[in-house]
Scaffold this motif. Structure first.
Motif, short mmCIF file in Angstrom:
data_model
loop_
_atom_site.label_atom_id
_atom_site.label_comp_id
_atom_site.label_asym_id
_atom_site.label_seq_id
_atom_site.Cartn_x
_atom_site.Cartn_y
_atom_site.Cartn_z
N PHE A 129 0.84 -1.20 0.00
CA PHE A 129 0.00 0.00 0.00
C PHE A 129 0.88 1.25 0.00
O PHE A 129 1.45 1.59 -1.02
CB PHE A 129 -0.95 -0.03 1.21
CG PHE A 129 -1.92 -1.17 1.16
CD1 PHE A 129 -3.04 -1.13 0.35
CD2 PHE A 129 -1.71 -2.32 1.92
CE1 PHE A 129 -3.94 -2.18 0.28
CE2 PHE A 129 -2.59 -3.38 1.87
CZ PHE A 129 -3.71 -3.31 1.05
N ASP A 130 1.00 1.93 1.13
CA ASP A 130 1.81 3.14 1.20
C ASP A 130 2.28 3.34 2.64
O ASP A 130 1.98 2.53 3.53
CB ASP A 130 1.02 4.37 0.71
CG ASP A 130 -0.31 4.54 1.44
OD1 ASP A 130 -0.46 4.05 2.58
OD2 ASP A 130 -1.23 5.16 0.87
N ARG A 131 3.02 4.43 2.87
CA ARG A 131 3.58 4.65 4.19
C ARG A 131 2.49 4.89 5.23
O ARG A 131 2.61 4.48 6.38
CB ARG A 131 4.54 5.83 4.18
CG ARG A 131 5.22 5.98 5.55
CD ARG A 131 6.20 7.11 5.63
NE ARG A 131 6.79 7.10 6.97
CZ ARG A 131 6.73 8.12 7.81
NH1 ARG A 131 6.11 9.24 7.47
NH2 ARG A 131 7.30 8.03 9.00
N ARG A 132 1.44 5.58 4.88
CA ARG A 132 0.36 5.84 5.84
C ARG A 132 -0.24 4.54 6.34
O ARG A 132 -0.46 4.35 7.54
CB ARG A 132 -0.71 6.72 5.19
CG ARG A 132 -1.84 7.14 6.13
CD ARG A 132 -2.78 8.10 5.40
NE ARG A 132 -3.96 8.40 6.19
CZ ARG A 132 -4.00 9.32 7.15
NH1 ARG A 132 -2.92 10.01 7.44
NH2 ARG A 132 -5.12 9.54 7.82
N ALA A 133 -0.50 3.62 5.41
CA ALA A 133 -1.02 2.31 5.81
C ALA A 133 -0.01 1.57 6.68
O ALA A 133 -0.38 0.88 7.65
CB ALA A 133 -1.36 1.48 4.58
N ALA A 134 1.29 1.72 6.38
CA ALA A 134 2.33 1.05 7.16
C ALA A 134 2.37 1.57 8.59
O ALA A 134 2.50 0.80 9.55
CB ALA A 134 3.68 1.24 6.49
N VAL A 135 2.24 2.89 8.76
CA VAL A 135 2.25 3.47 10.10
C VAL A 135 1.05 2.98 10.90
O VAL A 135 1.17 2.59 12.07
CB VAL A 135 2.26 5.01 10.02
CG1 VAL A 135 2.03 5.63 11.40
CG2 VAL A 135 3.58 5.50 9.44
#
Length: 504
Positions: A129-135
């Motif tokens: 996905f992306d960094r926001r989802a990772a956080v």
């Protein structure tokens, strides 16, 4: 005033000089590249917080009893029982030989394993996905009640979660850029998962589906062949364990009931350690399916989370059931990542933050409950041991409730908490568990003869009755009643401690 890159005399940026102040480290860039690290540290910190408070429950006591044996005695035991936990027992044996066997130390390897799993959760979320989802995924995983529960458990389940989560990320990488250097670590992760718990190999079903689906879409190379060969190599060290485990399965998990359809809903609640959190995860997991950029990875993650549960349910309709929440804990990271992607997709953005906070708050009561003294054991073996230690005299005997109830490991629960100066004689143990190469001793066929000249005996049975011999095997109860009289009874949480003195 321009605070960006200083212009060169020609009006262009100076070659080789990064924008901004080159003397300052790019802290934001470092943080972005190492999201996995803070997630691992947070998960470890949450897991070890209060980990020494709950008393060990029976499965953890089995781990302790196995780990404190000599290496040769442990290997001999694995030939008769618990072979499927052998790798974990050997790891724990090495750990306690260095760091001791306090509750905190016994559980700490699992906290490290969960921390490692958190790192791979973040890496998987960022890759798909992306960094926001990772956080969001890192925070959600670290603060999930079930992650805390099994990060504070002296069993192999956290290591299974680590191995399967690592395997998922490694598969994604191998499919993006296939090659031996990427398939080899995947094989190691698969082997580790199988060696830590055979049931976890069900994750290979959704992994195979993902491989086929991606190959069908891209028709790129020999992906299916590479995956098949890799898995075949990975399973080579697992095959002997499967064969040995099949010989022991009737004894170890024959008590697990055949699941019904409603069992799926029950296990869903248990997977997350909180009914409210489980409902929230289910709702959030649906959101990425409506997000065009996240639809394909969301479907893949749902397969990784759902297929093993469905497969375990189907297989458990046969002669042996494997349908247990802790056996399927390895599916939780997939659900966490897809739920985090759902939070990241919410607009406006503060709505995602609010949703994450709400899920975490829903789990707080369960987090507090996990850290109470009797959260796992349900019976206060430490207090029973304290009663015995206070009234102990050298030469005292010990009779724990065993027989049909030996699986509750009341003897281990008391023995674990006894101080070193208290050396009780297990009067009805004809051959010790270590000598028997088993978790349990061989009990006397003629209990009266095994009493010998013991003057005093401490009997530990279930509470809720005045009978000091409650649930003891009939012959043991008769031998004690014939030669001893109770002089003291003490009730603790879930247990009754009775002191008997010899009358004839």
């Amino acid at each position: 005033m321009n605070t960006g890159t200083l212009p060169s005399p020609t009006g262009r940026s100076a070659p080789g000089r990064p924008s901004g102040d080159a003397s300052r480290p790019d802290r934001r860039g470092f943080a972005r590249r190492h999201d996995w690290l803070w997630a691992a540290l947070l998960t470890f910190g949450v897991a070890v917080t209060g980990s020494g408070t709950p008393q060990l429950w029976r499965d953890e006591l089995a781990s302790w009893n196995a780990a404190i044996r000599g290496t040769g005695d442990l290997v001999a035991m694995l030939g008769h029982v618990d072979a499927v936990s052998g790798l974990y027992y050997l790891l724990l044996h090495g750990w306690v030989s260095v760091f001791g066997d306090s509750a905190t130390m016994l559980r700490m390897p699992s906290a490290f394993a969960m921390a490692g799993a958190a790192a791979f959760v973040v890496l998987t979320a960022r890759t798909l996905f992306d960094r926001r989802a990772a956080v969001f995924a890192g925070l959600l995983f670290a603060l999930l009640p079930s992650v805390s529960r099994y990060g504070q458990e002296a069993r192999s389940y956290a290591f299974v979660v680590l191995a399967v989560t690592a395997a998922t990320w490694l598969l994604v990488r191998a499919l993006d850029r296939p090659g031996p250097r990427r398939w080899a670590p995947y094989a190691l992760a698969v082997a580790a998962a199988g060696l830590f718990h055979i049931v976890s190999l069900l994750f290979l079903l959704p992994h195979a589906l993902i491989v086929v689906l991606r190959w069908w879409r891209d028709r790129r190379g020999r992906t299916v062949v590479a995956f098949t060969v890799t898995v075949a190599f990975a399973l080579v060290p697992v095959v002997p364990l499967v064969l040995l485990g099949q010989r022991q399965v009737g004894r170890q998990i024959s008590w697990i009931k055949t699941p019904h359809l409603r069992s799926i809903a029950e296990i869903w609640d248990s997977l997350f350690g909180s009914p409210l959190v489980s409902l929230a995860i289910a709702a959030l997991a649906l959101l990425p399916l409506a997000w065009s950029r996240g639809r394909r990875p969301a479907v893949e993650l749902v397969l990784i989370g759902a297929v093993p549960i469905a497969a375990a349910w189907v297989v458990s309709q046969g002669s042996t059931s494997y349908f247990m929440d802790r056996y399927l804990l390895f599916t939780v990271p997939a659900w966490v990542v897809v739920a985090a992607a759902g939070l990241a997709a919410l607009r406006p953005r503060p709505l995602g933050v609010a949703g994450l906070a709400a899920v975490i708050l829903l789990g707080l009561p369960d987090q507090r409950q996990l850290r109470t003294e009797t959260a796992k054991a349900g019976r206060d073996g430490a207090e029973a041991a304290a009663v015995i230690a206070k009234g102990y005299r050298p030469g005292d005997g010990f009779v724990p409730v065993r027989g049909d109830d030996r699986v509750y490991m009341t003897d281990f629960q008391v023995e674990y908490s006894l101080p070193p100066r208290v050396e009780l004689r297990d009067v009805f143990a004809q051959r010790s568990a270590v000598a028997n190469d088993d978790l349990f001793p061989v009990e006397c066929a003629q209990p009266e003869k095994c009493l010998g000249t013991t003057r005093r005996v401490w009997v530990v049975t279930w509470s809720g009755t005045q009978n000091p011999y409650h649930r003891l095997p009939k012959k043991q109860a008769e031998a004690l009643e014939k030669h001893y009289k109770p002089v003291r009874r003490t009730k603790v949480h879930g247990l009754q401690v009775s002191l008997l003195e010899r009358v004839r």
